[in-house]
Design a protein around this motif. Structure first.
Motif, PDB file in Angstrom:
ATOM      1  N   PHE A 118     -55.761  61.180 -14.418  1.00 54.36           N
ATOM      2  CA  PHE A 118     -55.178  61.356 -13.093  1.00 54.36           C
ATOM      3  C   PHE A 118     -54.717  62.804 -12.927  1.00 54.36           C
ATOM      4  CE2 PHE A 118     -54.763  56.732 -13.479  1.00 54.36           C
ATOM      5  CZ  PHE A 118     -55.134  56.324 -12.217  1.00 54.36           C
ATOM      6  N   GLN A 120     -52.208  65.665 -10.561  1.00 51.29           N
ATOM      7  CA  GLN A 120     -50.779  65.714 -10.265  1.00 51.29           C
ATOM      8  C   GLN A 120     -50.400  64.821  -9.092  1.00 51.29           C
ATOM      9  OE1 GLN A 120     -52.871  68.206 -10.100  1.00 51.29           O
ATOM     10  NE2 GLN A 120     -52.752  69.318  -8.139  1.00 51.29           N
ATOM     11  N   TYR A 122     -51.549  61.848  -8.792  1.00 47.08           N
ATOM     12  CA  TYR A 122     -51.859  60.533  -9.329  1.00 47.08           C
ATOM     13  C   TYR A 122     -53.122  59.961  -8.663  1.00 47.08           C
ATOM     14  CZ  TYR A 122     -50.663  56.669 -12.349  1.00 47.08           C
ATOM     15  OH  TYR A 122     -50.665  55.758 -13.369  1.00 47.08           O
ATOM     16  N   GLU A 123     -54.134  60.809  -8.647  1.00 50.95           N
ATOM     17  CA  GLU A 123     -55.448  60.426  -8.154  1.00 50.95           C
ATOM     18  C   GLU A 123     -56.469  60.852  -9.201  1.00 50.95           C
ATOM     19  OE1 GLU A 123     -55.863  62.765  -4.698  1.00 50.95           O
ATOM     20  OE2 GLU A 123     -54.442  61.623  -3.468  1.00 50.95           O
ATOM     21  N   THR A 141     -56.503  55.423  -7.132  1.00 48.49           N
ATOM     22  CA  THR A 141     -55.081  55.675  -7.301  1.00 48.49           C
ATOM     23  C   THR A 141     -54.380  54.347  -7.577  1.00 48.49           C
ATOM     24  OG1 THR A 141     -53.137  56.734  -6.327  1.00 48.49           O
ATOM     25  CG2 THR A 141     -54.465  55.393  -4.852  1.00 48.49           C
TER      26      THR A 141
END
Length: 468
Positions: A118, A120, A122-123, A141
């Motif tokens: 991931f 930063q 969160y992807e 995500t």
């Protein structure tokens, strides 16, 4: 290694090579940049659709996932298109997953976090191939859905075929435009080079006029880069002209200084008693002829070191034939000039001396007829200097007894007379050979069609365009 001698071709070759390298580099760079932009736009599209799904799904009253994402794309409802969305509960949240109609009963495997970490935000984005063989780009995500901490994994996929088709179409248009630009650039560049090198062509034609005896200097308005070359050539021509004038003056002085002593020797020989008078007269006459011959060679050599002279062949031949007809009324002289008018790159007096000796020799041994023919001769047939395009062949043939092959070599030697019953000094043919060789031509003797002697002269010619 192949060497290109043409300056125009050399410049065009390097320009074409540079254009090809530059255009290929530009095409590769632009295609790479466009691919990066297309892939970034595709990721942005998947991200937008991903958060549309995130905003459309929630936890229902019966602790199940509920929601109906409206992504506005029919491909999410058609099976096997590669456009899917999938919501899977995480952890202790045991609700049934939600998926698009296009996904059907299949599932999308989840790669490890080490393979696709991931970012930063969160992807994470990664690729895979579905059961239909579609190459997919997936945006993923994980989102906490309520205050109880229940979370779900959201994934949206798109078919990379769309991106590849878009990139391929762009690349084709790009290559077509660059190819058109390249050919147009090469055409304009070729025209520019040809027109840019025109002054060199004008300088070459000016030199040809000098070589053809039509001009004495390079004249014209030349660019700054070529003007010094033209000035240096003009200075060289002036210097050579001064050398010629000095040589002529020295030849005249030498002739004047030798004329009196030889005349005194001849006069003294007349009062001597036999047999000494004949010996002295013969040697003095031979000395006079040899002095004249070598003085002619010095003058011709000086002339050859400077600029090329020019004389018209047919008028000289007609004048000599008229003289020979008056001197030999019992002989028939036939004259033929093919493809006239012909011009020679030599002094007219040298041509007169050469042809005069051959005609005199032919008239001396002919029974009834002397034939004189002249024609232009291609460089390949001449067998001489390949750099000269124009040559002229002159044939002088008589119907006399002729010479055997072993006699021809003796006839060309200075002072050799094969027929002592005829008048002469034995210097005529050797003088012709010397003058011809000084002009880089050649003299050949053979038996003619009528059985007599045929003399073949090959002399440097000048074309109608002034080219030697």
């Amino acid at each position: 290694m192949l060497r290109v001698k043409s300056l125009t071709l050399r410049v065009l070759l390097f320009a074409t090579l540079w254009y090809a390298i530059a255009l290929v580099t530009i095409a590769v760079v632009i295609s790479a940049l466009y691919r990066q932009g297309a892939e970034r736009s595709f990721n942005d599209l998947l991200r937008a659709q991903l958060y549309n799904v995130v905003n459309s799904v929630s936890v229902g009253d019966n602790e199940s996932l509920t929601g109906s994402p409206a992504l506005g794309d029919l491909r999410f409802s058609q099976p096997g298109t590669g456009w899917y969305w999938l919501v899977e509960p995480l952890g202790s949240f045991n609700a049934a997953p939600l998926a698009s109609t296009s996904l059907g009963l299949t599932n999308l495997p989840v790669p490890s976090f080490e393979e696709a970490p991931f970012d930063q935000n969160y992807e994470r984005f990664y690729g895979m191939t579905d059961t239909f063989g579609n190459k997919l780009r997936i945006a993923e995500t994980e989102v906490i859905l309520d205050e109880s901490g229940r979370a779900a994994r959201f994934r949206v996929s798109g078919n990379l075929k769309v991106v590849e088709e878009e990139i391929l179409g762009f690349s084709r248009r790009l290559y077509a435009v660059l190819a058109l630009f390249g050919f147009g650039g090469l055409f304009v560049n070729a025209i520019t080079i040809v027109f840019g090198l025109k002054p060199l062509d004008r300088a070459r034609r000016a030199l040809e006029r000098i070589r053809g005896g039509e001009a004495e200097r390079i004249e014209g308005d030349f660019p700054r880069e070529i003007e010094p070359l033209a000035n240096e050539i003009n200075a060289l021509i002036d210097s050579n002209r001064r050398i010629v004038e000095r040589a002529r003056m020295q030849v005249g002085n030498l002739a004047h200084s030798l004329k009196t002593p030889i005349a005194v020797l001849l006069n003294e020989a007349r009062v001597l008693e036999s047999p000494h008078d004949e010996v002295v007269k013969a040697q003095a006459a031979a000395m006079q002829a040899q002095v004249g011959s070598y003085l002619n060679r010095a003058r011709i050599a000086a002339q050859r070191e400077s600029v090329l002279s020019r004389c018209e062949l047919e008028p000289v031949m007609e004048r000599l034939v008229r003289v020979m007809r008056r001197l030999n009324p019992d002989k028939n002289f036939e004259l033929a000039v093919e493809a006239g008018p012909l011009a020679l790159g030599m002094e007219s007096q040298d041509l007169e001396e050469t042809l005069g000796n051959l005609l005199e020799n032919a008239a001396r041994h002919a029974e009834t007829t002397v034939t004189v023919r002249a024609r232009p001769l291609p460089a390949g047939e001449a067998g001489l200097d390949p750099g000269r395009k124009n040559w002229v062949e002159i044939l002088v043939e008589d119907d006399g007894p002729g010479l055997d092959p072993d006699q021809i070599g003796e006839a060309l030697k200075r002072g050799r007379r094969l027929d002592e019953s005829k008048p002469g000094t034995g210097l005529g043919l050797s003088i012709v050979k010397e003058i011809t060789s000084e002009y880089q031509g050649k003299l050949g003797l053979s038996r003619g069609e009528s059985g007599g002697l045929m003399a073949r002269l090959v002399l440097p010619g000048i074309g109608r365009d002034g080219v030697a």
